[in-house]
Design an enzyme around this catalytic site. Sequence first.
Site, short mmCIF file in Angstrom:
data_model
loop_
_atom_site.label_atom_id
_atom_site.label_comp_id
_atom_site.label_asym_id
_atom_site.label_seq_id
_atom_site.Cartn_x
_atom_site.Cartn_y
_atom_site.Cartn_z
CE LYS A 106 -8.49 12.06 -7.04
NZ LYS A 106 -7.29 12.25 -6.25
CG ASP A 155 -4.56 15.14 0.52
OD1 ASP A 155 -5.73 15.21 0.09
OD2 ASP A 155 -3.57 14.99 -0.22
CG PHE A 192 -1.07 10.54 -4.73
CD1 PHE A 192 0.01 10.33 -5.58
CD2 PHE A 192 -2.09 11.39 -5.16
CE1 PHE A 192 0.08 10.94 -6.83
CE2 PHE A 192 -2.03 12.00 -6.41
CZ PHE A 192 -0.95 11.77 -7.25
C1 PLP Z 1 -5.98 12.86 -6.42
C2 PLP Z 1 -5.31 13.29 -5.17
C3 PLP Z 1 -4.49 14.44 -5.12
C4 PLP Z 1 -4.17 15.23 -6.35
O1 PLP Z 1 -5.28 15.81 -6.93
P1 PLP Z 1 -5.19 16.43 -8.41
O2 PLP Z 1 -6.53 17.09 -8.58
O3 PLP Z 1 -4.95 15.30 -9.35
O4 PLP Z 1 -4.07 17.39 -8.41
C5 PLP Z 1 -3.99 14.82 -3.91
N1 PLP Z 1 -4.24 14.13 -2.78
C6 PLP Z 1 -5.00 13.02 -2.79
C7 PLP Z 1 -5.27 12.31 -1.51
C8 PLP Z 1 -5.55 12.55 -3.97
O5 PLP Z 1 -6.29 11.44 -3.99
#
Ligand code: PLP
Length: 424
Positions: free
Chosen positions: A279, A250, A165
Amino acid sequence: MSLQIEEIPPRSLENQRPKTQDQKPVAPATLEELQAIDARCGIQNYGRLPVAFKRGSGARLWDESGKEYLDFLGGIAVVTLGHSHPKVAAAITHQANTLLHTSNMFYIEPQVKLAEKLSELSGGKRAFFCNSGTEANEAAIKIARKWQHNKGTGRFEIISALDGFHGRTYGGLSATGQPKYHEGFGPMPEGFYYVPLNDIEALSSVINEQTAAIILEPIQGESGIRPADDEYLRAVRELCDEHGVLLIFDEVQCGIGRTGKFFAHEWSGVTPDVITLAKGLGNGVPIGALLATDEVATALSPGTHGCTFGGNFLSCAAGLATLEVLEEEELMQNALVQGEYFARCLREWGSENGLIAEVRGRGLMLSAQLSQPVAKDIMKASLENGFVFNAVGDDVLRFLPPLCITQNDVDEAIDKLEQARTAV
Ligand SMILES: *Cc1c(COP(=O)(O)O)cnc(C)c1O
């Protein structure tokens, strides 16, 4: 008609006087009132649970009726230090009273200092700031393509892992290897390919002379806490080096100390070219960051990329305070200690009742894979009983608590899980 400066009426003292005294106190809204207004006025893109939290402290939350909850979700890995941390509150209050916005046309002290801090933590990477995880990944995809372009390689393809994700904007969404998120939003941008995680053969068969970058979560979050093997990550790094492909990690969910190291990828010993964060970086204040090596960073020369709110005074003051407290209160160490204890308790509890097939994750990024499709029932029963976490699909419980939790909190969590299990 043009208005002359002299014609603008001076602000009257009447307007400047605080109005709070003569305003009637607004009655707090009940959950039912909030639900009715939201149903009428909000776009219904979230399937919300029937709770409205009003206040938080540490790993505790209170709803509008005053009921207390133990929080093992942390706003989905956002609340690193615990709710309403006084040092973050003081930092953002001070900043709000001093200066909030000037634009990136000028130097911004907290942004520069946060970049310096992240540089220390990442072995010298340079920072670009934005407001969210998806924006950080957007910047990562752009920097990778631009770097390859500047080198004249013609490489533009991005490879990512199935069940990963990376966000909801078109770049992050395209890199997200889950068809359910793409459905109905096509056409998707070109050049994105997916491989199963932890399968180095699959990756090596997809890499070609068009590949610009590989983007991976060291631990997949949204799909239910699925770690990449350390060995796999090392093999990916080798493949990238062989082929002139950039490696992007990421760490939007797994970073900021959650696994017991500042970056989750540190466990593997692999050094990526690019890291994305968001986050947990601002303890609840929106902030995202792209970190890149000196060499890759040159791709974003003046004017090539930007962000109005990125790196603003408020979010960077929150980020700085968050990183300071993370160190001062030794929360990474606590994540490791409590994470190991919690994982052990989950395994013991699961072996007593046969409900848990597997416990996955590192530090305080954990999930319990259930042997029966009762995850949502257990989550809802727990919520009613004052314990917050989330269910991923029908059979995974996901836990992302603030890193300040204690052994007593873990014991209470297990008690609450047992109460929920017997109730469903
Ligand atoms: C939550 C998340 C995102 C997206 O972050 P947003 O602040 O909601 O745009 C991207 N990558 C990972 C691994 C995430 O957990």
